[in-house]
Motif scaffolding. Structure first.
Motif, PDB file in Angstrom:
ATOM      1  N   PRO A  88     -53.663  85.860   6.198  1.00  0.00           N
ATOM      2  CA  PRO A  88     -52.250  85.488   6.311  1.00  0.00           C
ATOM      3  C   PRO A  88     -51.797  84.595   5.162  1.00  0.00           C
ATOM      4  O   PRO A  88     -52.561  83.744   4.701  1.00  0.00           O
ATOM      5  N   VAL A  89     -50.570  84.792   4.724  1.00  0.00           N
ATOM      6  CA  VAL A  89     -50.048  83.991   3.610  1.00  0.00           C
ATOM      7  C   VAL A  89     -49.497  82.664   4.133  1.00  0.00           C
ATOM      8  O   VAL A  89     -48.996  82.586   5.256  1.00  0.00           O
ATOM      9  N   PRO A  90     -49.550  81.621   3.310  1.00  0.00           N
ATOM     10  CA  PRO A  90     -49.054  80.306   3.753  1.00  0.00           C
ATOM     11  C   PRO A  90     -47.559  80.074   3.489  1.00  0.00           C
ATOM     12  O   PRO A  90     -47.010  79.081   3.943  1.00  0.00           O
ATOM     13  N   TYR A  91     -46.917  80.984   2.731  1.00  0.00           N
ATOM     14  CA  TYR A  91     -45.508  80.785   2.381  1.00  0.00           C
ATOM     15  C   TYR A  91     -44.686  82.044   2.618  1.00  0.00           C
ATOM     16  O   TYR A  91     -45.179  83.165   2.487  1.00  0.00           O
ATOM     17  N   VAL A  92     -43.412  81.833   2.925  1.00  0.00           N
ATOM     18  CA  VAL A  92     -42.408  82.901   2.946  1.00  0.00           C
ATOM     19  C   VAL A  92     -41.290  82.471   2.008  1.00  0.00           C
ATOM     20  O   VAL A  92     -40.783  81.338   2.120  1.00  0.00           O
ATOM     21  N   VAL A  93     -40.924  83.339   1.068  1.00  0.00           N
ATOM     22  CA  VAL A  93     -39.894  83.023   0.076  1.00  0.00           C
ATOM     23  C   VAL A  93     -38.652  83.865   0.362  1.00  0.00           C
ATOM     24  O   VAL A  93     -38.733  85.091   0.457  1.00  0.00           O
ATOM     25  N   ILE A  94     -37.508  83.202   0.490  1.00  0.00           N
ATOM     26  CA  ILE A  94     -36.243  83.881   0.759  1.00  0.00           C
ATOM     27  C   ILE A  94     -35.480  84.092  -0.548  1.00  0.00           C
ATOM     28  O   ILE A  94     -35.340  83.174  -1.362  1.00  0.00           O
ATOM     29  N   ASP A 128     -43.505  98.518  -8.624  1.00  0.00           N
ATOM     30  CA  ASP A 128     -42.754  98.944  -7.444  1.00  0.00           C
ATOM     31  C   ASP A 128     -41.567  98.004  -7.283  1.00  0.00           C
ATOM     32  O   ASP A 128     -41.385  97.077  -8.080  1.00  0.00           O
ATOM     33  N   ILE A 129     -40.766  98.194  -6.249  1.00  0.00           N
ATOM     34  CA  ILE A 129     -39.758  97.207  -5.908  1.00  0.00           C
ATOM     35  C   ILE A 129     -40.467  95.871  -5.701  1.00  0.00           C
ATOM     36  O   ILE A 129     -41.577  95.827  -5.182  1.00  0.00           O
ATOM     37  N   GLY A 130     -39.858  94.796  -6.147  1.00  0.00           N
ATOM     38  CA  GLY A 130     -40.569  93.516  -6.159  1.00  0.00           C
ATOM     39  C   GLY A 130     -40.770  92.879  -4.797  1.00  0.00           C
ATOM     40  O   GLY A 130     -41.778  92.218  -4.557  1.00  0.00           O
ATOM     41  N   TYR A 131     -39.812  93.066  -3.880  1.00  0.00           N
ATOM     42  CA  TYR A 131     -39.840  92.365  -2.598  1.00  0.00           C
ATOM     43  C   TYR A 131     -40.782  93.034  -1.599  1.00  0.00           C
ATOM     44  O   TYR A 131     -40.977  94.250  -1.606  1.00  0.00           O
ATOM     45  N   ASN A 132     -41.305  92.239  -0.710  1.00  0.00           N
ATOM     46  CA  ASN A 132     -42.104  92.790   0.392  1.00  0.00           C
ATOM     47  C   ASN A 132     -41.193  93.444   1.433  1.00  0.00           C
ATOM     48  O   ASN A 132     -41.540  94.480   2.014  1.00  0.00           O
ATOM     49  N   PHE A 133     -40.022  92.825   1.653  1.00  0.00           N
ATOM     50  CA  PHE A 133     -39.042  93.365   2.592  1.00  0.00           C
ATOM     51  C   PHE A 133     -37.639  93.019   2.105  1.00  0.00           C
ATOM     52  O   PHE A 133     -37.454  92.084   1.326  1.00  0.00           O
ATOM     53  N   LEU A 149     -49.395  92.872  -2.701  1.00  0.00           N
ATOM     54  CA  LEU A 149     -48.904  91.753  -3.505  1.00  0.00           C
ATOM     55  C   LEU A 149     -47.526  92.085  -4.061  1.00  0.00           C
ATOM     56  O   LEU A 149     -47.319  93.152  -4.655  1.00  0.00           O
ATOM     57  N   GLY A 150     -46.578  91.176  -3.869  1.00  0.00           N
ATOM     58  CA  GLY A 150     -45.224  91.388  -4.351  1.00  0.00           C
ATOM     59  C   GLY A 150     -45.041  90.956  -5.791  1.00  0.00           C
ATOM     60  O   GLY A 150     -45.964  90.441  -6.442  1.00  0.00           O
ATOM     61  N   PHE A 156     -46.281  82.804  -7.819  1.00  0.00           N
ATOM     62  CA  PHE A 156     -46.308  82.438  -6.411  1.00  0.00           C
ATOM     63  C   PHE A 156     -46.512  83.640  -5.489  1.00  0.00           C
ATOM     64  O   PHE A 156     -46.570  83.498  -4.274  1.00  0.00           O
ATOM     65  N   ASN A 157     -46.620  84.821  -6.080  1.00  0.00           N
ATOM     66  CA  ASN A 157     -46.730  86.041  -5.282  1.00  0.00           C
ATOM     67  C   ASN A 157     -48.004  86.108  -4.441  1.00  0.00           C
ATOM     68  O   ASN A 157     -48.000  86.680  -3.351  1.00  0.00           O
ATOM     69  N   SER A 158     -49.071  85.521  -4.939  1.00  0.00           N
ATOM     70  CA  SER A 158     -50.365  85.645  -4.262  1.00  0.00           C
ATOM     71  C   SER A 158     -50.459  84.833  -2.970  1.00  0.00           C
ATOM     72  O   SER A 158     -51.400  85.008  -2.198  1.00  0.00           O
ATOM     73  N   VAL A 159     -49.484  83.950  -2.750  1.00  0.00           N
ATOM     74  CA  VAL A 159     -49.543  83.096  -1.556  1.00  0.00           C
ATOM     75  C   VAL A 159     -48.304  83.267  -0.678  1.00  0.00           C
ATOM     76  O   VAL A 159     -48.027  82.431   0.183  1.00  0.00           O
ATOM     77  N   SER A 160     -47.559  84.352  -0.889  1.00  0.00           N
ATOM     78  CA  SER A 160     -46.284  84.454  -0.168  1.00  0.00           C
ATOM     79  C   SER A 160     -45.867  85.886   0.124  1.00  0.00           C
ATOM     80  O   SER A 160     -46.310  86.836  -0.521  1.00  0.00           O
ATOM     81  N   ILE A 161     -44.973  85.987   1.103  1.00  0.00           N
ATOM     82  CA  ILE A 161     -44.224  87.204   1.400  1.00  0.00           C
ATOM     83  C   ILE A 161     -42.790  86.957   0.940  1.00  0.00           C
ATOM     84  O   ILE A 161     -42.200  85.912   1.258  1.00  0.00           O
ATOM     85  N   GLY A 162     -42.221  87.891   0.189  1.00  0.00           N
ATOM     86  CA  GLY A 162     -40.851  87.743  -0.304  1.00  0.00           C
ATOM     87  C   GLY A 162     -39.880  88.597   0.488  1.00  0.00           C
ATOM     88  O   GLY A 162     -40.069  89.818   0.599  1.00  0.00           O
ATOM     89  N   ILE A 163     -38.844  87.966   1.038  1.00  0.00           N
ATOM     90  CA  ILE A 163     -37.832  88.672   1.831  1.00  0.00           C
ATOM     91  C   ILE A 163     -36.474  88.499   1.157  1.00  0.00           C
ATOM     92  O   ILE A 163     -36.016  87.376   0.943  1.00  0.00           O
TER      93      ILE A 163
END
Length: 273
Positions: A88-94, A128-133, A149-150, A156-163
């Motif tokens: 699981p990733v420790p960060y979510v980036v909006i 690919d498209i950069g965002y995870n969602f 990986l986004g 910061f991509n390796s520790v996060s999901i990008g929405i």
């Protein structure tokens, strides 16, 4: 030699019964052997599938309590390459997309997703498209998904999901439904084991020199659960404990180059005055 016809017939029947008995035993042995071999093969295949899940799990879509479109449903291009994200990733980036603008229905949002993917792949030269969602039109869209990986937040991509919330949210907010879906998506990530239960929520501007996700949206997410004011800017990245040593080494080298450039510029400015 048979004494009479009856003796010959009896002998012939005995031989035939013996042959049938031997044949039946051999056939039974072969059937049992084939069954055992089949069972062994099935057990081996099932065990391998259980211990080594396939890398491409695009068709194993979790069930969400909101409208969710897979890559196939918005007709995404296949990625050039993928790298597995450690979860699981420790960060979510909006994020916000800024461009394309906000979409209000499925057709508009599908066009927005394709537009972003084309720009990221053909202009930015990303895989690919950069965002995870992404989220728009009261629906969530699968980008790179939970496992890959986004390319949404440099270093910061390796520790996060990008929405990404599709649109420019500098002065106004997405719909209440879109904001709710973003939070529900994060909760789903936690429940599915892709996002750490004690994750930190941040805006893109906190890890990159950018105005993303827009002033209005950035102010909004500060009221969400798990929002973290740290890191406050990209200059704090060296103090982020979750980042790897190799990433921090790259950041140090970039900082040194910036300092050297500033020193040269300052020296030139002094000489001019």
């Amino acid at each position: 030699m048979c004494r009479n016809y009856s003796d010959c017939e009896r002998n012939q029947k005995k031989k035939w019964k013996g042959f049938q008995s031997n044949y039946t035993w051999a056939a039974g042995f072969i059937i049992v052997l084939l069954v055992l071999i089949t069972l062994c093969v099935c057990i081996t295949v099932l065990t391998k599938r259980k211990t080594n899940p396939p890398d491409d799990i695009e068709f194993e879509v979790p069930s969400y309590n909101f409208s969710f479109l897979t890559r196939a449903q918005w007709n995404a291009r296949p990625p050039i390459e993928t790298t597995r994200l450690s979860t699981p990733v420790p960060y979510v980036v909006i994020h916000h997309s800024y461009q394309p603008p906000a979409c209000n229905n499925t057709n508009q949002c599908i066009l927005a997703m394709r537009s972003m993917q084309n720009y990221h792949m053909d202009v930015q030269r990303w895989w690919d498209i950069g965002y995870n969602f992404a989220i728009g039109g009261n629906e969530a869209y699968e980008g790179r998904g939970w496992n890959n990986l986004g390319a949404h937040a440099l270093h910061f991509n390796s520790v996060s999901i990008g929405i990404c919330l599709i649109g420019d949210w500098s002065f106004s907010l997405p719909t209440a439904e879109d904001l709710l879906i973003a939070q529900q998506l994060i909760d789903a990530g936690v429940a599915l084991g892709y996002v750490s239960p004690d994750y930190k929520l941040i805006g893109h501007r906190q890890v990159r020199e950018t105005e993303c996700p827009g002033n209005a949206l950035f102010k909004e997410i500060q009221n969400w659960a798990h929002y973290s004011p740290f890191p406050s800017t990209h200059e704090d990245l060296l103090q982020v404990k979750e980042l790897s040593k190799s990433v921090k080494e790259v950041l140090r080298k970039k900082a040194m180059k910036v300092n050297e450039t500033d020193s040269v510029q300052n020296a030139q400015d002094i000489q001019k005055h």
